[in-house]
Design a protein around this motif. Structure first.
Motif, PDB file in Angstrom:
ATOM      1  N   PHE A 139      -5.015  -0.092  -4.896  1.00 42.20           N
ATOM      2  CA  PHE A 139      -4.659  -1.176  -3.989  1.00 42.20           C
ATOM      3  C   PHE A 139      -5.798  -2.188  -3.867  1.00 42.20           C
ATOM      4  O   PHE A 139      -5.556  -3.396  -3.820  1.00 42.20           O
ATOM      5  CB  PHE A 139      -4.302  -0.604  -2.619  1.00 42.20           C
ATOM      6  CG  PHE A 139      -3.896  -1.635  -1.616  1.00 42.20           C
ATOM      7  CD1 PHE A 139      -2.685  -2.290  -1.734  1.00 42.20           C
ATOM      8  CD2 PHE A 139      -4.725  -1.948  -0.550  1.00 42.20           C
ATOM      9  CE1 PHE A 139      -2.301  -3.245  -0.808  1.00 42.20           C
ATOM     10  CE2 PHE A 139      -4.347  -2.899   0.373  1.00 42.20           C
ATOM     11  CZ  PHE A 139      -3.134  -3.551   0.252  1.00 42.20           C
ATOM     12  N   ALA A 140      -7.030  -1.707  -3.848  1.00 42.57           N
ATOM     13  CA  ALA A 140      -8.183  -2.612  -3.789  1.00 42.57           C
ATOM     14  C   ALA A 140      -8.234  -3.492  -5.034  1.00 42.57           C
ATOM     15  O   ALA A 140      -8.510  -4.699  -4.938  1.00 42.57           O
ATOM     16  CB  ALA A 140      -9.474  -1.814  -3.639  1.00 42.57           C
ATOM     17  N   TRP A 176       0.801   4.192  -2.687  1.00 39.97           N
ATOM     18  CA  TRP A 176       0.592   5.583  -2.303  1.00 39.97           C
ATOM     19  C   TRP A 176       1.689   6.475  -2.879  1.00 39.97           C
ATOM     20  O   TRP A 176       1.412   7.544  -3.420  1.00 39.97           O
ATOM     21  CB  TRP A 176       0.546   5.699  -0.776  1.00 39.97           C
ATOM     22  CG  TRP A 176      -0.094   6.963  -0.317  1.00 39.97           C
ATOM     23  CD1 TRP A 176      -1.406   7.147  -0.025  1.00 39.97           C
ATOM     24  CD2 TRP A 176       0.547   8.229  -0.118  1.00 39.97           C
ATOM     25  NE1 TRP A 176      -1.616   8.448   0.348  1.00 39.97           N
ATOM     26  CE2 TRP A 176      -0.434   9.140   0.293  1.00 39.97           C
ATOM     27  CE3 TRP A 176       1.858   8.671  -0.250  1.00 39.97           C
ATOM     28  CZ2 TRP A 176      -0.155  10.460   0.581  1.00 39.97           C
ATOM     29  CZ3 TRP A 176       2.136  10.002   0.027  1.00 39.97           C
ATOM     30  CH2 TRP A 176       1.147  10.883   0.443  1.00 39.97           C
ATOM     31  N   THR A 220      -5.850   3.952  -2.673  1.00 39.11           N
ATOM     32  CA  THR A 220      -6.754   2.964  -2.090  1.00 39.11           C
ATOM     33  C   THR A 220      -7.517   2.215  -3.175  1.00 39.11           C
ATOM     34  O   THR A 220      -7.687   0.993  -3.095  1.00 39.11           O
ATOM     35  CB  THR A 220      -7.724   3.640  -1.105  1.00 39.11           C
ATOM     36  OG1 THR A 220      -6.950   4.316  -0.103  1.00 39.11           O
ATOM     37  CG2 THR A 220      -8.638   2.629  -0.450  1.00 39.11           C
ATOM     38  N   TYR A 237       0.831  -1.207   0.000  1.00 34.91           N
ATOM     39  CA  TYR A 237       0.000   0.000   0.000  1.00 34.91           C
ATOM     40  C   TYR A 237       0.870   1.264   0.000  1.00 34.91           C
ATOM     41  O   TYR A 237       0.563   2.229  -0.700  1.00 34.91           O
ATOM     42  CB  TYR A 237      -0.950   0.023   1.199  1.00 34.91           C
ATOM     43  CG  TYR A 237      -1.824   1.243   1.202  1.00 34.91           C
ATOM     44  CD1 TYR A 237      -2.919   1.332   0.358  1.00 34.91           C
ATOM     45  CD2 TYR A 237      -1.537   2.333   2.018  1.00 34.91           C
ATOM     46  CE1 TYR A 237      -3.720   2.465   0.331  1.00 34.91           C
ATOM     47  CE2 TYR A 237      -2.321   3.467   2.003  1.00 34.91           C
ATOM     48  CZ  TYR A 237      -3.413   3.529   1.158  1.00 34.91           C
ATOM     49  OH  TYR A 237      -4.179   4.657   1.127  1.00 34.91           O
ATOM     50  N   THR A 274      -4.535   9.548  -1.505  1.00 36.85           N
ATOM     51  CA  THR A 274      -5.064   8.443  -0.707  1.00 36.85           C
ATOM     52  C   THR A 274      -6.237   7.769  -1.406  1.00 36.85           C
ATOM     53  O   THR A 274      -6.339   6.538  -1.406  1.00 36.85           O
ATOM     54  CB  THR A 274      -5.477   8.947   0.688  1.00 36.85           C
ATOM     55  OG1 THR A 274      -4.335   9.557   1.308  1.00 36.85           O
ATOM     56  CG2 THR A 274      -5.995   7.827   1.558  1.00 36.85           C
ATOM     57  N   ILE A 275      -7.101   8.541  -2.033  1.00 37.62           N
ATOM     58  CA  ILE A 275      -8.241   7.964  -2.760  1.00 37.62           C
ATOM     59  C   ILE A 275      -7.762   7.123  -3.925  1.00 37.62           C
ATOM     60  O   ILE A 275      -8.200   5.978  -4.112  1.00 37.62           O
ATOM     61  CB  ILE A 275      -9.197   9.084  -3.223  1.00 37.62           C
ATOM     62  CG1 ILE A 275      -9.889   9.714  -2.016  1.00 37.62           C
ATOM     63  CG2 ILE A 275     -10.222   8.547  -4.220  1.00 37.62           C
ATOM     64  CD1 ILE A 275     -10.641  10.980  -2.326  1.00 37.62           C
TER      65      ILE A 275
END
Length: 92
Positions: free
Chosen positions: A65-66, A14, A62, A10, A58-59
């Motif tokens: 990463f998802a 990022w 994320t 992650y 961050t959005i």
């Protein structure tokens, strides 16, 4: 996968996402209708909001990463599906 590995991945997502997000929403002094500040580049941003960059990063990180974790769990794209030079299973 261990949580420490997920955390490290992650962090990499990022850090990569910062470079994806940074150029968007940048306005120069000329575009903002303000006077150019002597000593700075004409392409320099008029205003820089670190908070906005962190939230956007961050959005994006994320979401990416998802997708990575979902692909890891469900195996949508594997190393074998990306192997275009499949020498072992090649048919003569």
């Amino acid at each position: 996968m261990r949580w420490t590995s997920l955390l490290a991945i992650y962090v990499l997502f990022w850090a990569f996402s910062v470079f994806l997000v940074l150029p968007f929403g940048v306005r120069t002094s000329a575009e903002a209708g303000e006077a150019h500040m002597p000593g700075s580049a004409e392409s320099a941003p008029h205003e820089f909001s670190l908070k906005r960059v962190i939230v956007r990063t961050t959005i994006v990180a994320t979401a990416l990463f998802a997708l990575f974790v979902a692909n890891y769990e469900f195996g949508w794209i594997t190393a074998q599906s990306l192997d275009v030079m499949d020498v072992v299973n090649a048919v003569d």
